[in-house]
Design a protein around this motif. Sequence first.
Motif, PDB file in Angstrom:
ATOM      1  N   ASP A 112      62.121  14.697  32.939  1.00  0.00           N
ATOM      2  CA  ASP A 112      61.887  14.482  34.571  1.00  0.00           C
ATOM      3  C   ASP A 112      61.605  15.496  35.513  1.00  0.00           C
ATOM      4  N   LEU A 113      60.388  16.272  34.864  1.00  0.00           N
ATOM      5  CA  LEU A 113      59.988  17.262  35.662  1.00  0.00           C
ATOM      6  C   LEU A 113      58.941  17.263  36.762  1.00  0.00           C
ATOM      7  N   ALA A 114      59.156  17.865  37.660  1.00  0.00           N
ATOM      8  CA  ALA A 114      58.285  18.045  38.860  1.00  0.00           C
ATOM      9  C   ALA A 114      56.852  18.324  38.605  1.00  0.00           C
ATOM     10  N   ASP A 115      55.958  18.265  39.415  1.00  0.00           N
ATOM     11  CA  ASP A 115      54.569  18.953  39.455  1.00  0.00           C
ATOM     12  C   ASP A 115      54.347  20.226  40.045  1.00  0.00           C
ATOM     13  N   TYR A 116      55.279  20.925  39.970  1.00  0.00           N
ATOM     14  CA  TYR A 116      55.296  22.479  40.604  1.00  0.00           C
ATOM     15  C   TYR A 116      56.483  23.132  39.935  1.00  0.00           C
ATOM     16  N   TRP A 117      56.422  24.473  40.204  1.00  0.00           N
ATOM     17  CA  TRP A 117      57.466  25.377  39.732  1.00  0.00           C
ATOM     18  C   TRP A 117      57.696  26.268  40.693  1.00  0.00           C
ATOM     19  N   ILE A 118      58.867  27.120  40.792  1.00  0.00           N
ATOM     20  CA  ILE A 118      59.305  28.121  41.648  1.00  0.00           C
ATOM     21  C   ILE A 118      59.332  29.598  41.154  1.00  0.00           C
ATOM     22  N   ASP A 119      58.492  30.498  41.831  1.00  0.00           N
ATOM     23  CA  ASP A 119      58.338  31.882  41.028  1.00  0.00           C
ATOM     24  C   ASP A 119      59.677  32.559  41.364  1.00  0.00           C
ATOM     25  N   ARG A 120      59.707  33.814  40.991  1.00  0.00           N
ATOM     26  CA  ARG A 120      60.897  34.558  41.161  1.00  0.00           C
ATOM     27  C   ARG A 120      61.289  35.298  42.535  1.00  0.00           C
ATOM     28  N   ASP A 121      60.122  34.912  43.424  1.00  0.00           N
ATOM     29  CA  ASP A 121      60.368  35.086  44.772  1.00  0.00           C
ATOM     30  C   ASP A 121      60.780  34.036  45.671  1.00  0.00           C
ATOM     31  N   GLY A 122      60.778  32.864  44.623  1.00  0.00           N
ATOM     32  CA  GLY A 122      61.324  31.650  45.355  1.00  0.00           C
ATOM     33  C   GLY A 122      60.276  30.669  46.038  1.00  0.00           C
ATOM     34  N   VAL A 123      59.027  31.333  45.998  1.00  0.00           N
ATOM     35  CA  VAL A 123      58.061  30.505  46.328  1.00  0.00           C
ATOM     36  C   VAL A 123      57.364  29.289  45.372  1.00  0.00           C
ATOM     37  N   ARG A 124      57.294  28.265  45.916  1.00  0.00           N
ATOM     38  CA  ARG A 124      56.698  27.041  45.419  1.00  0.00           C
ATOM     39  C   ARG A 124      55.350  27.303  44.761  1.00  0.00           C
ATOM     40  N   GLN A 125      55.017  26.913  43.667  1.00  0.00           N
ATOM     41  CA  GLN A 125      53.629  27.018  43.156  1.00  0.00           C
ATOM     42  C   GLN A 125      53.044  25.718  42.499  1.00  0.00           C
ATOM     43  N   GLU A 126      52.252  25.209  43.181  1.00  0.00           N
ATOM     44  CA  GLU A 126      51.746  23.797  42.807  1.00  0.00           C
ATOM     45  C   GLU A 126      51.138  23.783  41.276  1.00  0.00           C
ATOM     46  N   GLY A 127      51.402  22.929  40.556  1.00  0.00           N
ATOM     47  CA  GLY A 127      50.729  22.719  39.309  1.00  0.00           C
ATOM     48  C   GLY A 127      51.682  23.045  38.480  1.00  0.00           C
ATOM     49  N   ASN A 128      51.556  23.173  37.067  1.00  0.00           N
ATOM     50  CA  ASN A 128      52.310  23.646  36.007  1.00  0.00           C
ATOM     51  C   ASN A 128      51.796  24.291  35.040  1.00  0.00           C
ATOM     52  N   GLU A 129      50.432  24.448  34.763  1.00  0.00           N
ATOM     53  CA  GLU A 129      49.973  25.238  33.732  1.00  0.00           C
ATOM     54  C   GLU A 129      49.875  26.975  34.210  1.00  0.00           C
ATOM     55  N   THR A 130      50.328  27.615  33.444  1.00  0.00           N
ATOM     56  CA  THR A 130      50.239  29.258  33.783  1.00  0.00           C
ATOM     57  C   THR A 130      49.560  29.839  32.851  1.00  0.00           C
ATOM     58  N   PRO A 131      48.916  31.176  33.266  1.00  0.00           N
ATOM     59  CA  PRO A 131      48.418  31.837  32.386  1.00  0.00           C
ATOM     60  C   PRO A 131      49.059  32.235  31.234  1.00  0.00           C
ATOM     61  N   PRO A 132      48.396  32.627  29.928  1.00  0.00           N
ATOM     62  CA  PRO A 132      49.287  33.052  28.878  1.00  0.00           C
ATOM     63  C   PRO A 132      49.770  34.325  29.070  1.00  0.00           C
ATOM     64  N   PRO A 133      50.781  34.708  28.315  1.00  0.00           N
ATOM     65  CA  PRO A 133      51.623  35.894  28.822  1.00  0.00           C
ATOM     66  C   PRO A 133      50.961  37.276  28.238  1.00  0.00           C
ATOM     67  N   GLY A 134      49.716  37.300  27.555  1.00  0.00           N
ATOM     68  CA  GLY A 134      49.017  38.423  27.236  1.00  0.00           C
ATOM     69  C   GLY A 134      47.691  38.057  26.781  1.00  0.00           C
ATOM     70  N   PRO A 135      46.604  39.012  26.974  1.00  0.00           N
ATOM     71  CA  PRO A 135      45.251  38.858  26.462  1.00  0.00           C
ATOM     72  C   PRO A 135      45.262  38.338  25.102  1.00  0.00           C
TER      73      PRO A 135
END
Length: 213
Positions: A112-135
């Motif tokens: 039951d996951l939402a369509d956003y996430w919270i970054d380490r600064d407490g800011v809501r980020q819309e969407g769920n896909e994030t960049p890979p951790p390294g090139p």
Amino acid sequence: MNRTVTDVQRHTIFRMLDEVMVIMRDDKPFNPDSGVFGRVDSTHTLPGYPGARYSFDHADLPTATIELVTASNPLDYSEDRMTVPVVPTYFKLDFSPSIYGITEDMLKKRLDLADYWIDRDGVRQEGNETPPPGPGLLLKPYRYRAKAHADSRFPVDVEIVYGLPTGDEPKSQLFFLTIERAYALVTPEDRKRMREEKEQRVRELYGKPEATK
């Protein structure tokens, strides 16, 4: 372990994740001997630090790494951290090799996951896909904030990492996922300030305590 999960393995994984969510989100007591996560293989502690890292072996998931971490309660501001009750803070389920048969949509619905996430600064980020951790890494990470339920006690963050399809691997593969209580970062300086603020509030309410004779 077969890379395409069986119905039994899928049931085991989902039962495990259901249990983690009620522990992390709803504050159900963590019992390492419940059998839900398998058999306790090791318990790692560090001198001077409360809590432990529990590693489990599960017969249905023989090649998976299953870990749950406990630590001193961040909401207890006592200076002596060894006297503070421990709480579950972090869970990881890592598949090696990666597996097929459990999709992002399955996990999103199950947890039951939402369509956003919270970054380490407490800011809501819309969407769920994030960049890979390294090139150059053929990984597809997703991050989520779990939806609050009626019995929720804590916010919970979830990260799910898949491998991108390639010529050799034509389907997405589940690499690992983590489930973590979203405690705010509290430094020793923060705890000192909060203790002093609490003591000040007590003095304002009840006056300065008399010196002990």
